[in-house]
Design a protein around this motif. Structure first.
Motif, PDB file in Angstrom:
ATOM      1  N   ALA A  36       0.790  -1.169   0.300  1.00 49.69           N
ATOM      2  CA  ALA A  36       0.026  -0.161   0.119  1.00 49.69           C
ATOM      3  C   ALA A  36       0.623   1.173  -0.035  1.00 49.69           C
ATOM      4  O   ALA A  36       0.576   2.180  -0.531  1.00 49.69           O
ATOM      5  CB  ALA A  36      -1.026   0.048   1.201  1.00 49.69           C
ATOM      6  N   VAL A  37       2.029   1.241   0.629  1.00 46.83           N
ATOM      7  CA  VAL A  37       2.691   2.495   0.778  1.00 46.83           C
ATOM      8  C   VAL A  37       3.700   2.544  -0.426  1.00 46.83           C
ATOM      9  O   VAL A  37       3.554   3.769  -0.792  1.00 46.83           O
ATOM     10  CB  VAL A  37       3.585   2.301   2.232  1.00 46.83           C
ATOM     11  N   PHE A  38       4.296   1.749  -1.053  1.00 47.15           N
ATOM     12  CA  PHE A  38       5.004   1.889  -2.028  1.00 47.15           C
ATOM     13  C   PHE A  38       4.420   1.656  -3.692  1.00 47.15           C
ATOM     14  O   PHE A  38       5.008   2.193  -4.526  1.00 47.15           O
ATOM     15  CB  PHE A  38       6.368   0.918  -1.862  1.00 47.15           C
ATOM     16  N   ARG A  41       2.642   5.383  -4.567  1.00 44.12           N
ATOM     17  CA  ARG A  41       3.341   6.522  -4.686  1.00 44.12           C
ATOM     18  C   ARG A  41       2.902   7.414  -6.127  1.00 44.12           C
ATOM     19  O   ARG A  41       2.793   6.798  -6.942  1.00 44.12           O
ATOM     20  CB  ARG A  41       4.828   6.275  -4.467  1.00 44.12           C
ATOM     21  N   ASN A  42       2.774   8.508  -5.894  1.00 43.76           N
ATOM     22  CA  ASN A  42       2.746   9.561  -6.965  1.00 43.76           C
ATOM     23  C   ASN A  42       4.098   9.736  -7.556  1.00 43.76           C
ATOM     24  O   ASN A  42       4.889  10.655  -7.264  1.00 43.76           O
ATOM     25  CB  ASN A  42       1.939  10.777  -6.657  1.00 43.76           C
ATOM     26  N   THR A  43       4.424   8.961  -8.663  1.00 49.91           N
ATOM     27  CA  THR A  43       5.798   9.116  -9.294  1.00 49.91           C
ATOM     28  C   THR A  43       5.446   9.805 -10.656  1.00 49.91           C
ATOM     29  O   THR A  43       6.675   9.875 -11.449  1.00 49.91           O
ATOM     30  CB  THR A  43       6.259   7.816  -9.682  1.00 49.91           C
ATOM     31  N   ASP A  44       4.518  10.861 -10.778  1.00 51.97           N
ATOM     32  CA  ASP A  44       4.696  11.770 -11.896  1.00 51.97           C
ATOM     33  C   ASP A  44       5.841  12.540 -12.055  1.00 51.97           C
ATOM     34  O   ASP A  44       6.178  13.099 -10.849  1.00 51.97           O
ATOM     35  CB  ASP A  44       3.119  12.540 -11.907  1.00 51.97           C
ATOM     36  N   SER A 124      12.273  14.994  -7.085  1.00 52.90           N
ATOM     37  CA  SER A 124      12.186  14.779  -8.658  1.00 52.90           C
ATOM     38  C   SER A 124      11.061  14.095  -9.257  1.00 52.90           C
ATOM     39  O   SER A 124      10.885  14.044 -10.305  1.00 52.90           O
ATOM     40  CB  SER A 124      13.570  13.944  -8.936  1.00 52.90           C
ATOM     41  N   ASP A 125       9.896  13.962  -8.193  1.00 50.26           N
ATOM     42  CA  ASP A 125       8.869  13.450  -8.579  1.00 50.26           C
ATOM     43  C   ASP A 125       7.740  14.123  -7.905  1.00 50.26           C
ATOM     44  O   ASP A 125       7.973  14.898  -6.970  1.00 50.26           O
ATOM     45  CB  ASP A 125       8.492  12.166  -8.866  1.00 50.26           C
ATOM     46  N   ASN A 126       6.358  14.029  -7.965  1.00 52.48           N
ATOM     47  CA  ASN A 126       5.453  14.615  -7.308  1.00 52.48           C
ATOM     48  C   ASN A 126       5.061  13.966  -5.858  1.00 52.48           C
ATOM     49  O   ASN A 126       4.426  14.061  -4.944  1.00 52.48           O
ATOM     50  CB  ASN A 126       4.141  14.591  -7.775  1.00 52.48           C
ATOM     51  N   ASN A 127       6.341  13.187  -5.244  1.00 53.22           N
ATOM     52  CA  ASN A 127       6.134  12.494  -4.070  1.00 53.22           C
ATOM     53  C   ASN A 127       7.329  13.137  -3.181  1.00 53.22           C
ATOM     54  O   ASN A 127       7.361  12.757  -1.897  1.00 53.22           O
ATOM     55  CB  ASN A 127       6.271  10.946  -4.322  1.00 53.22           C
ATOM     56  N   LEU A 146      -3.181  16.224  -3.331  1.00 57.28           N
ATOM     57  CA  LEU A 146      -4.055  16.672  -2.018  1.00 57.28           C
ATOM     58  C   LEU A 146      -4.580  15.588  -1.333  1.00 57.28           C
ATOM     59  O   LEU A 146      -5.107  15.462  -0.257  1.00 57.28           O
ATOM     60  CB  LEU A 146      -4.930  17.870  -2.160  1.00 57.28           C
ATOM     61  N   ASP A 147      -5.158  14.581  -2.190  1.00 61.78           N
ATOM     62  CA  ASP A 147      -5.934  13.504  -1.626  1.00 61.78           C
ATOM     63  C   ASP A 147      -4.853  12.514  -1.034  1.00 61.78           C
ATOM     64  O   ASP A 147      -5.502  11.460  -0.164  1.00 61.78           O
ATOM     65  CB  ASP A 147      -6.650  12.688  -2.780  1.00 61.78           C
ATOM     66  N   ASN A 148      -3.568  12.510  -1.390  1.00 58.10           N
ATOM     67  CA  ASN A 148      -2.565  11.613  -0.551  1.00 58.10           C
ATOM     68  C   ASN A 148      -1.445  12.186  -0.270  1.00 58.10           C
ATOM     69  O   ASN A 148      -0.326  12.072  -0.701  1.00 58.10           O
ATOM     70  CB  ASN A 148      -2.474  10.437  -1.778  1.00 58.10           C
ATOM     71  N   PRO A 149      -1.563  13.158   0.839  1.00 52.14           N
ATOM     72  CA  PRO A 149      -0.366  13.842   1.229  1.00 52.14           C
ATOM     73  C   PRO A 149       0.595  13.079   1.928  1.00 52.14           C
ATOM     74  O   PRO A 149       0.253  12.116   2.438  1.00 52.14           O
ATOM     75  CB  PRO A 149      -1.060  15.000   2.076  1.00 52.14           C
TER      76      PRO A 149
END
Length: 153
Positions: A36-38, A41-44, A124-127, A146-149
């Motif tokens: 769930a944690v990894f 991740r938002n890697t955009d 380097s990414d949105n995370n 903002l849904d997953n800060p």
């Protein structure tokens, strides 16, 4: 200890069925949390950065736009392919280096004790996130999910 008790211990199995069930539940729970944690991740790719001082936005930069300072505490120096942002607040001074080509942001200098913010990995990414607790500065992606800060402030 009596001989009868010793014989009972020798005949006893190492794990009972109930023990194995509990251990299995623990292993499955840890595996589910890890996934769930990894996996979520938002890697955009990073599109820009925003600097907060005491929960107030003081600087924004989108990679295909111009840097914007919202406070007098921010000094911006642009060079070919890079931006150096110096934030001087009553608590101290921090320097953020933004690489336009690599689209990364890294805290390079701080005058606080410990300088922990300079050891954060480059965003380097949105995370990503850089936080300087003594100076009350937070650097995060411009379009943070903002849904997953990462951090609740």
């Amino acid at each position: 200890m009596s001989l009868k008790k010793i014989e009972q211990v020798k005949e006893d199995k190492g794990f009972r069925l109930f023990d194995l069930i509990i251990y299995g539940i623990i292993v499955l729970t840890v595996a589910a949390l890890f996934i769930a944690v990894f996996a979520t991740r938002n890697t955009d790719p990073l599109t820009g950065v925003r600097i907060y001082y005491s929960a107030e936005v003081v600087f924004e930069y989108e990679f295909d736009g111009e840097p914007t300072a919202y406070s007098d505490c921010v000094k911006i120096e642009e060079t070919e392919g890079a931006i150096t942002v110096t934030v001087t607040v009553p608590e101290g001074k921090n320097v953020l280096f933004i690489d336009k080509q690599a689209k990364t942001a890294k805290m390079t200098e701080a005058d606080c004790n410990g300088k922990q913010c300079t050891y954060f990995a480059a965003i380097s990414d949105n995370n990503g996130l850089i936080y300087c607790n003594p100076h009350k500065l937070r650097i995060e992606p411009l379009f943070k999910d903002l849904d997953n800060p990462n951090i609740i402030m």
